[in-house]
Design a protein around this motif. Structure first.
Motif, short mmCIF file in Angstrom:
data_model
loop_
_atom_site.label_atom_id
_atom_site.label_comp_id
_atom_site.label_asym_id
_atom_site.label_seq_id
_atom_site.Cartn_x
_atom_site.Cartn_y
_atom_site.Cartn_z
N ALA A 156 -48.00 35.17 -15.06
CA ALA A 156 -48.09 35.45 -16.20
C ALA A 156 -48.38 36.74 -17.18
N GLY A 157 -48.57 37.45 -16.03
CA GLY A 157 -48.62 39.25 -16.74
C GLY A 157 -47.48 39.67 -16.70
N VAL A 158 -46.29 38.90 -16.26
CA VAL A 158 -44.59 39.49 -16.83
C VAL A 158 -44.49 38.93 -17.28
N ILE A 159 -45.03 37.22 -17.87
CA ILE A 159 -44.76 36.37 -19.46
C ILE A 159 -45.22 37.41 -20.53
N ALA A 160 -46.47 37.99 -20.08
CA ALA A 160 -47.29 38.10 -21.58
C ALA A 160 -46.36 39.62 -22.32
N MET A 161 -45.36 40.57 -20.51
CA MET A 161 -44.21 41.37 -21.41
C MET A 161 -43.39 40.51 -22.00
N GLU A 162 -43.26 38.70 -22.62
CA GLU A 162 -42.25 39.41 -23.36
C GLU A 162 -41.19 39.35 -23.13
N PRO A 163 -40.52 38.88 -21.92
CA PRO A 163 -39.53 38.95 -21.25
C PRO A 163 -37.62 38.11 -21.46
N ALA A 164 -37.03 38.08 -21.40
CA ALA A 164 -36.25 37.83 -21.48
C ALA A 164 -35.56 36.62 -20.43
N CYS A 165 -35.99 37.25 -19.00
CA CYS A 165 -35.61 36.46 -17.39
C CYS A 165 -36.81 37.28 -16.97
N ILE A 166 -36.53 37.05 -16.01
CA ILE A 166 -37.55 36.78 -14.78
C ILE A 166 -36.93 36.42 -13.09
N VAL A 167 -37.17 37.97 -12.50
CA VAL A 167 -36.33 37.83 -11.16
C VAL A 167 -37.85 37.66 -10.39
N MET A 168 -37.49 36.70 -9.55
CA MET A 168 -38.49 36.00 -8.74
C MET A 168 -37.57 36.12 -7.63
N ASP A 169 -38.69 37.94 -6.64
CA ASP A 169 -37.99 38.21 -5.29
C ASP A 169 -38.53 37.13 -4.37
N GLU A 170 -38.12 36.54 -3.11
CA GLU A 170 -39.12 35.42 -2.50
C GLU A 170 -39.84 34.98 -2.60
N SER A 171 -40.65 35.17 -4.39
CA SER A 171 -42.33 35.03 -4.98
C SER A 171 -43.04 34.03 -4.18
N THR A 172 -42.17 32.71 -3.36
CA THR A 172 -42.91 31.67 -2.45
C THR A 172 -43.14 31.74 -1.54
N ALA A 173 -42.26 33.21 -0.49
CA ALA A 173 -42.61 33.23 0.43
C ALA A 173 -43.72 33.16 1.61
N MET A 174 -44.05 34.08 0.99
CA MET A 174 -45.88 33.75 1.94
C MET A 174 -46.96 32.92 1.01
N LEU A 175 -46.32 31.61 0.81
CA LEU A 175 -46.76 29.98 0.36
C LEU A 175 -46.94 28.93 0.92
N ASP A 176 -48.11 28.71 0.73
CA ASP A 176 -48.19 26.46 1.69
C ASP A 176 -47.53 25.97 0.35
N PRO A 177 -47.26 24.71 1.41
CA PRO A 177 -45.57 24.22 0.24
C PRO A 177 -46.63 23.59 -0.97
N CYS A 178 -48.39 23.39 -1.21
CA CYS A 178 -48.30 23.42 -2.13
C CYS A 178 -47.87 24.77 -3.10
N GLY A 179 -48.76 25.64 -2.96
CA GLY A 179 -48.69 26.97 -3.40
C GLY A 179 -46.86 27.04 -4.05
N ARG A 180 -46.52 26.96 -3.23
CA ARG A 180 -44.43 26.65 -3.82
C ARG A 180 -43.74 25.42 -4.75
N ARG A 181 -44.75 24.50 -4.71
CA ARG A 181 -44.62 23.77 -5.65
C ARG A 181 -45.13 23.74 -7.24
N GLU A 182 -46.80 24.69 -7.21
CA GLU A 182 -47.23 25.18 -8.90
C GLU A 182 -46.54 25.94 -8.92
N VAL A 183 -45.61 27.20 -7.92
CA VAL A 183 -44.75 28.06 -8.77
C VAL A 183 -43.41 27.77 -8.45
N LEU A 184 -42.70 26.87 -8.84
CA LEU A 184 -42.09 26.86 -8.45
C LEU A 184 -41.84 25.76 -10.27
#
Length: 280
Positions: A156-184
């Motif tokens: 959300a902090g990135v979206i608020a900057m209104e980017p055209a592109c979001i790069v997710m750098d291993e952004s789910t690596a530290m999450l449990d399966p439920c957290g990964r699903r939320e983010v994806l």
């Protein structure tokens, strides 16, 4: 469709340890990413995928070659702020991106640094929290949230900057399966509904299967590039560079070797189950 990110013969080396040679992480990468695309970049540890990601909004600058963001040369310091407005990054550990004690203040941090007027910041914060399904947590303390919720706040902090592109750098690596699903689910919706380009850096095959395009890296080179149904079924080539195919593809590959007439490109669990049922 216009391009948002383009690399041309991109090379990069990390400074050497004392008495050692520089470590070359990227070897002449040529890559174009279209505006509105959902691209997964796959590779084992040390393949160069995170190094490539950090070039996409000038966290790193090319050692050789060029990187352009919406036609802007990332090596031009005068363009740095605008480049980072266009391409936002979400890193592996959400705790490293959370800077405030209240969710709405954290989401507002980026736009404030860009000099956005107060009324517009309030609008952007509300819209960004709604986009990631976290509007009810506006006044919560981020450190009380789950890993998946924290990562959605970081997004959300990135979206608020209104980017055209979001790069997710291993952004789910530290999450449990439920957290990964939320983010994806969140990033898929942002891509589909808002047209935000998503570049997902991952080593999870099931995540790559959700993308429109898969780029596979090995030893600083792009070794495969194409739709998931064409790339993720190349089990022997993936094995050769230390990657497994998706569990569904591995299962179907084994059944094929045992003589069953099943397709390899049934990537989803339900699709795979139906293919097996038909074969039986």
């Amino acid at each position: 469709m216009s391009e948002i990110i383009k690399t041309e013969q991109l090379t990069f080396s990390y400074p050497p340890d004392e008495g050692k040679e520089p470590v070359q992480a990227l070897h002449g990468i040529d890559l174009t990413i279209a505006q509105g695309a959902f691209v997964a970049v796959l590779g084992h540890n040390g393949s160069g995928k995170s190094t490539l990601a950090k070039h996409m909004n000038a966290v790193l600058l090319p050692g050789g070659g060029k990187v352009w963001v919406s036609g802007m040369d990332t090596s031009d310091e005068a363009l740095l702020l605008e480049i980072r407005r266009r391409v936002g990054m979400v890193f592996q550990n959400p705790d490293n991106q959370i800077v405030a004690n209240v969710v709405e203040e954290d989401v507002a941090f980026g736009p404030e640094n860009l000099g956005v007027p107060t009324d517009e910041i309030q609008r952007r914060v509300a819209a960004a929290l709604k986009a990631v399904g976290m509007e009810e947590f506006t006044l919560h303390a981020p450190h009380h949230l789950s890993g998946g919720q924290k990562q959605r706040i970081a997004i959300a902090g990135v979206i608020a900057m209104e980017p055209a592109c979001i790069v997710m750098d291993e952004s789910t690596a530290m999450l449990d399966p439920c957290g990964r699903r939320e983010v994806l689910d969140t990033v898929k919706r942002l891509n589909r509904e808002k047209g935000i380009t998503i570049v997902l850096i991952t080593h999870h095959m099931d995540e790559a299967a959700m993308a429109d395009r898969v780029v596979v890296m090995d030893s600083g080179n792009v070794v495969m590039d194409g739709p998931p149904r064409e790339i993720l079924v190349r089990t022997e080539e993936l094995h050769a560079i230390g990657l497994a195919a998706p569990h569904t593809v591995e299962l179907l590959h084994g059944l094929r070797e045992d003589g069953f007439d099943v397709p390899l490109d049934a990537l989803g669990i339900q699709e795979c189950a139906e293919a097996i049922a038909r074969a039986l």
